[in-house]
Scaffold this motif. Structure first.
Motif, PDB file in Angstrom:
ATOM      1  N   SER A   1       0.824  -1.211   0.000  1.00 33.54           N
ATOM      2  CA  SER A   1       0.000   0.000   0.000  1.00 33.54           C
ATOM      3  C   SER A   1       0.855   1.256   0.000  1.00 33.54           C
ATOM      4  CB  SER A   1      -0.951   0.005   1.203  1.00 33.54           C
ATOM      5  OG  SER A   1      -0.232  -0.078   2.415  1.00 33.54           O
TER       6      SER A   1
ATOM      7  N   ARG B   1      -4.499  -3.303  -2.286  1.00 38.96           N
ATOM      8  CA  ARG B   1      -4.380  -4.748  -2.070  1.00 38.96           C
ATOM      9  C   ARG B   1      -5.673  -5.493  -2.382  1.00 38.96           C
ATOM     10  NH1 ARG B   1      -2.744  -4.901   3.804  1.00 38.96           N
ATOM     11  NH2 ARG B   1      -3.456  -2.754   3.776  1.00 38.96           N
ATOM     12  N   SER B   2      -6.827  -4.857  -2.143  1.00 37.78           N
ATOM     13  CA  SER B   2      -8.105  -5.536  -2.371  1.00 37.78           C
ATOM     14  C   SER B   2      -8.355  -5.799  -3.855  1.00 37.78           C
ATOM     15  CB  SER B   2      -9.249  -4.706  -1.793  1.00 37.78           C
ATOM     16  OG  SER B   2      -9.303  -3.425  -2.406  1.00 37.78           O
ATOM     17  N   GLU B   3      -7.622  -5.116  -4.712  1.00 34.94           N
ATOM     18  CA  GLU B   3      -7.800  -5.286  -6.156  1.00 34.94           C
ATOM     19  C   GLU B   3      -6.827  -6.303  -6.757  1.00 34.94           C
ATOM     20  OE1 GLU B   3      -7.488  -1.404  -7.859  1.00 34.94           O
ATOM     21  OE2 GLU B   3      -9.293  -0.634  -6.842  1.00 34.94           O
TER      22      GLU B   3
ATOM     23  N   HIS C   1      -0.776  -9.727   0.435  1.00 32.89           N
ATOM     24  CA  HIS C   1      -2.234  -9.747   0.569  1.00 32.89           C
ATOM     25  C   HIS C   1      -2.550 -10.290   1.950  1.00 32.89           C
ATOM     26  CE1 HIS C   1      -6.408 -11.193  -0.168  1.00 32.89           C
ATOM     27  NE2 HIS C   1      -6.455 -10.134  -0.953  1.00 32.89           N
ATOM     28  N   ARG C   2      -3.723  -9.970   2.480  1.00 30.00           N
ATOM     29  CA  ARG C   2      -4.059 -10.418   3.837  1.00 30.00           C
ATOM     30  C   ARG C   2      -4.089 -11.947   3.961  1.00 30.00           C
ATOM     31  NH1 ARG C   2      -8.771  -7.998   1.887  1.00 30.00           N
ATOM     32  NH2 ARG C   2     -10.477  -9.440   1.432  1.00 30.00           N
ATOM     33  N   SER C   3      -4.267 -12.658   2.853  1.00 25.46           N
ATOM     34  CA  SER C   3      -4.250 -14.128   2.893  1.00 25.46           C
ATOM     35  C   SER C   3      -2.906 -14.671   3.376  1.00 25.46           C
ATOM     36  CB  SER C   3      -4.565 -14.697   1.502  1.00 25.46           C
ATOM     37  OG  SER C   3      -3.674 -14.185   0.528  1.00 25.46           O
TER      38      SER C   3
END
Length: 252
Positions: A47, A53-55, A88-90
């Motif tokens: 970021s 990140r959501s994209e 990514h949050r994963s």
């Protein structure tokens, strides 16, 4: 072959991500190509370089857990000559998923093999812990860049990291070396800052960079705009300091 640096400290809030971003962002201006690898599930490096990140359809998680083609995940940043392997949050669940995978400590090392002719420098931003993700970073790296905040517990944290490094060197990566220690959030007005800096330099005289990174509001503001300091305010005290640090790192 690129020089591979892991920016590492198990303590949070020491300027680790800020250092990773701004050293990497200064490379193209010095005629060098770079890749920054965001191995922190918080994704602040991603970021901080303006990527939403959501994209993201793919991230470093897909590379190290599912062995996805790394060339399909690398993407350019707004800094010409600097690419990123985004987080990514994963990735937060990867510590558990990696446990049962073959060669779990070497997943990042193997993934980066195909990129070794593409860049002059690879900068890996490690999580603020000494878990399996950080072990992957240290196995893949040739050098450690260690940011240390000038505070009371700095040397204690450095001691724990040094012990972990010795284990990694013995068991997994004998090439790993301390590439340098950088003093961050430096405020010369406080006695404690000066005392900690003196102690670190006394204990690691050859490893501690001459350049120190000052407390600087412009460095704090830059990530909220999705920019490294090279784009946000390169003439600020923080901007000049990171340019000098990058030059010193390259000269080593």
């Amino acid at each position: 072959m690129p020089r591979v640096y892991a920016v590492v400290n198990q303590k949070g809030g020491v300027g680790k991500t800020t250092t990773a971003i701004n050293v990497a962002a200064n490379l193209p201006g010095l005629g060098l190509s770079g890749l920054i690898v965001d191995m922190d599930p918080q994704g602040n490096t991603t970021s901080g370089l303006g990527i939403v990140r959501s994209e993201l359809s793919r991230s470093i998680y897909d590379v190290i857990v599912d062995a996805h083609d790394i060339n399909e995940v690398v993407r350019p940043t707004a800094v010409t000559g600097l690419d990123i392997l985004p987080s990514h949050r994963s990735l937060a669940g990867a510590e558990i998923e990696l446990i049962n995978l073959p060669r779990r400590e070497r997943r990042l090392l193997y993934a980066l093999e195909s990129l070794r002719t593409s860049y002059d420098y690879i900068i890996i931003d490690c999580p603020p812990s000494l878990g399996l993700l950080t072990v992957n970073c240290l196995v893949a790296a040739e050098y450690m860049l260690i940011p240390i905040q000038c505070e009371y517990y700095a040397l204690e944290g450095l001691g724990a990291l040094t012990h972990t490094t010795q284990l990694i060197q013995r068991e997994l990566n004998p090439r790993l070396k301390i590439g340098g220690i950088v003093l961050t959030l430096f405020d010369p007005r406080t006695t404690l800052t000066l005392q900690v800096a003196e102690q670190v330099r006394a204990q690691f005289p050859e490893k501690t960079f001459r350049t120190v990174i000052p407390r600087n509001v412009r460095l704090s503001e830059a990530p909220s705009h999705g920019m490294p300091i090279t784009q946000y305010d390169p003439t600020s005290r923080g901007g000049v300091a990171y340019q000098e640090l990058t030059k010193e790192l390259i000269a080593r």
